[in-house]
Design a protein around this motif. Structure first.
Motif, PDB file in Angstrom:
ATOM      1  N   VAL A   4       0.850  -1.193   0.000  1.00 16.63           N
ATOM      2  CA  VAL A   4       0.000   0.000   0.000  1.00 16.63           C
ATOM      3  C   VAL A   4       0.884   1.241   0.000  1.00 16.63           C
ATOM      4  O   VAL A   4       1.839   1.330   0.775  1.00 16.63           O
ATOM      5  CB  VAL A   4      -0.917   0.014   1.245  1.00 16.63           C
ATOM      6  CG1 VAL A   4      -1.729   1.303   1.314  1.00 16.63           C
ATOM      7  CG2 VAL A   4      -1.838  -1.210   1.244  1.00 16.63           C
ATOM      8  N   GLN A  36       1.376   5.397   0.418  1.00 18.93           N
ATOM      9  CA  GLN A  36       0.835   6.626   0.998  1.00 18.93           C
ATOM     10  C   GLN A  36       1.778   7.775   0.668  1.00 18.93           C
ATOM     11  O   GLN A  36       2.843   7.905   1.273  1.00 18.93           O
ATOM     12  CB  GLN A  36       0.631   6.512   2.508  1.00 18.93           C
ATOM     13  CG  GLN A  36      -0.100   7.718   3.090  1.00 18.93           C
ATOM     14  CD  GLN A  36      -0.549   7.493   4.527  1.00 18.93           C
ATOM     15  OE1 GLN A  36       0.149   6.878   5.332  1.00 18.93           O
ATOM     16  NE2 GLN A  36      -1.741   7.977   4.853  1.00 18.93           N
ATOM     17  N   LYS A  83      -1.216  12.341   1.892  1.00 20.23           N
ATOM     18  CA  LYS A  83      -2.331  11.770   1.127  1.00 20.23           C
ATOM     19  C   LYS A  83      -2.838  10.477   1.755  1.00 20.23           C
ATOM     20  O   LYS A  83      -2.362  10.042   2.795  1.00 20.23           O
ATOM     21  CB  LYS A  83      -1.884  11.517  -0.321  1.00 20.23           C
ATOM     22  CG  LYS A  83      -1.379  12.751  -1.042  1.00 20.23           C
ATOM     23  CD  LYS A  83      -2.453  13.818  -1.180  1.00 20.23           C
ATOM     24  CE  LYS A  83      -1.958  15.012  -1.963  1.00 20.23           C
ATOM     25  NZ  LYS A  83      -2.981  16.094  -2.046  1.00 20.23           N
ATOM     26  N   GLY A  84      -3.823   9.874   1.064  1.00 24.44           N
ATOM     27  CA  GLY A  84      -4.452   8.675   1.569  1.00 24.44           C
ATOM     28  C   GLY A  84      -3.765   7.387   1.143  1.00 24.44           C
ATOM     29  O   GLY A  84      -2.685   7.399   0.547  1.00 24.44           O
ATOM     30  N   LEU A  85      -4.403   6.276   1.448  1.00 23.90           N
ATOM     31  CA  LEU A  85      -3.867   4.947   1.168  1.00 23.90           C
ATOM     32  C   LEU A  85      -4.274   4.489  -0.231  1.00 23.90           C
ATOM     33  O   LEU A  85      -5.415   4.683  -0.649  1.00 23.90           O
ATOM     34  CB  LEU A  85      -4.399   3.953   2.208  1.00 23.90           C
ATOM     35  CG  LEU A  85      -4.163   4.303   3.670  1.00 23.90           C
ATOM     36  CD1 LEU A  85      -4.859   3.286   4.576  1.00 23.90           C
ATOM     37  CD2 LEU A  85      -2.681   4.353   3.987  1.00 23.90           C
ATOM     38  N   TRP A 104      -3.983   0.998  -2.736  1.00 28.65           N
ATOM     39  CA  TRP A 104      -3.621  -0.409  -2.889  1.00 28.65           C
ATOM     40  C   TRP A 104      -2.831  -0.592  -4.173  1.00 28.65           C
ATOM     41  O   TRP A 104      -3.293  -0.230  -5.258  1.00 28.65           O
ATOM     42  CB  TRP A 104      -4.886  -1.256  -2.928  1.00 28.65           C
ATOM     43  CG  TRP A 104      -4.640  -2.717  -3.050  1.00 28.65           C
ATOM     44  CD1 TRP A 104      -4.217  -3.556  -2.073  1.00 28.65           C
ATOM     45  CD2 TRP A 104      -4.804  -3.518  -4.231  1.00 28.65           C
ATOM     46  NE1 TRP A 104      -4.112  -4.839  -2.569  1.00 28.65           N
ATOM     47  CE2 TRP A 104      -4.472  -4.843  -3.892  1.00 28.65           C
ATOM     48  CE3 TRP A 104      -5.208  -3.250  -5.543  1.00 28.65           C
ATOM     49  CZ2 TRP A 104      -4.529  -5.899  -4.811  1.00 28.65           C
ATOM     50  CZ3 TRP A 104      -5.276  -4.291  -6.458  1.00 28.65           C
ATOM     51  CH2 TRP A 104      -4.929  -5.595  -6.087  1.00 28.65           C
ATOM     52  N   TYR A 149       3.691   0.610   2.775  1.00 26.01           N
ATOM     53  CA  TYR A 149       3.349  -0.341   3.822  1.00 26.01           C
ATOM     54  C   TYR A 149       3.069  -1.705   3.207  1.00 26.01           C
ATOM     55  O   TYR A 149       2.478  -1.800   2.123  1.00 26.01           O
ATOM     56  CB  TYR A 149       2.081   0.091   4.562  1.00 26.01           C
ATOM     57  CG  TYR A 149       2.193   1.363   5.369  1.00 26.01           C
ATOM     58  CD1 TYR A 149       1.689   2.563   4.876  1.00 26.01           C
ATOM     59  CD2 TYR A 149       2.789   1.360   6.624  1.00 26.01           C
ATOM     60  CE1 TYR A 149       1.772   3.731   5.617  1.00 26.01           C
ATOM     61  CE2 TYR A 149       2.878   2.525   7.365  1.00 26.01           C
ATOM     62  CZ  TYR A 149       2.375   3.705   6.855  1.00 26.01           C
ATOM     63  OH  TYR A 149       2.462   4.865   7.596  1.00 26.01           O
ATOM     64  N   GLN A 189       5.570  -1.608   9.627  1.00 23.72           N
ATOM     65  CA  GLN A 189       5.763  -0.264  10.183  1.00 23.72           C
ATOM     66  C   GLN A 189       5.953   0.800   9.107  1.00 23.72           C
ATOM     67  O   GLN A 189       5.924   1.989   9.402  1.00 23.72           O
ATOM     68  CB  GLN A 189       6.966  -0.252  11.158  1.00 23.72           C
ATOM     69  CG  GLN A 189       8.329  -0.100  10.496  1.00 23.72           C
ATOM     70  CD  GLN A 189       8.914  -1.406   9.984  1.00 23.72           C
ATOM     71  OE1 GLN A 189       8.187  -2.397   9.794  1.00 23.72           O
ATOM     72  NE2 GLN A 189      10.226  -1.415   9.786  1.00 23.72           N
TER      73      GLN A 189
END
Lengths: 111, 119
Positions: free
Chosen positions: B37, B39, B43-45, B47, B95, B111
């Motif tokens: 993922v 980021q 900003k947002g996540l 996929w 991530y 992490q």
């Protein structure tokens, strides 16, 4: 533009109740796919908050609850606490994209 | 304890290659999918894709197909995300997360690995 739509921000005073919406379509939430919610505290990795629409993993306070209806889902937080200030993301599966999709995220501010 | 531990922060120049890792422990690594993922700053996540270490079946988001490669070495319980030619726009936190089934929950998460691409 995210496939799942969330409000950019919500706010509430300590002790109050807030809800965060997540709106999808017939290829994801409306197609019967489950919804998940994650909390991301500042500077940390996301963590699972709600799974299978309305279930809480162990360790998540019962102040957090989830629901799903038609093409949307909601996360409710009652008894707001300062530690709840974070970004919240919804997640589901999209059959058109053949993969997972996230909402754009909602920043919760505790006033 | 189920855990995903990612490799450390990286700084690269545009055009360089990079491979970051995600090591699983505390569970059967070959029985769960590993997702990546992105980021971007502030900003947002997003996929990116997913791999099943049991047979190395990898799937990609249309947005990332051809831009990255996802792989896994089940002998050392490690999944990888790699770029052959980085761009400044690849600067982001990445991530990894375990997923029990396609479309299922992401839990736990690594992490994060911060990748900075700058000349």
């Amino acid at each position: 533009q995210s496939v799942l739509t969330q409000p950019p921000s919500v706010s509430g005073a300590p002790g109050q109740r807030v809800t965060i919406s997540c709106t999808g379509s017939s290829s994801n939430i409306g197609g019967g796919y489950d919804v998940y919610w994650y909390q991301q505290l500042p500077g940390t990795a996301p963590r699972l908050l709600i799974y299978l629409n309305s279930n809480r993993p162990s360790g998540v306070p019962d102040r957090f609850s989830g629901s799903k209806s038609a093409t949307s889902a909601s996360l409710a937080i009652t008894g707001l606490q300062a530690e709840d200030e974070a970004d919240y993301y919804c997640h589901s599966y999209d059959s058109s994209l053949s993969g997972s999709v996230f909402g754009g995220g909602t920043k919760l501010t505790v006033l | 304890e189920v855990q995903l531990v990612q490799s450390g922060a990286e700084v690269r120049k545009p055009g360089e290659s990079l491979k970051i890792s995600c090591k699983g422990s505390g569970y059967s690594f070959t029985s769960y999918w590993i997702a990546w993922v992105r980021q971007m700053p502030g900003k947002g996540l997003e996929w990116m894709g997913i791999i099943y270490p049991g047979d190395s079946d990898a799937r990609y988001s249309p947005s990332f197909q051809g831009q990255v490669t996802i792989s896994a070495d089940k002998s050392i319980s490690t999944a990888y995300l790699q770029w052959s030619s980085l761009k400044a726009s690849d600067t982001a936190m990445y991530y990894c997360a375990r997923q029990g089934a396609l479309g299922g929950r992401f839990d736990p998460w690594g992490q994060g690995t911060l990748v900075t691409v700058s000349s």
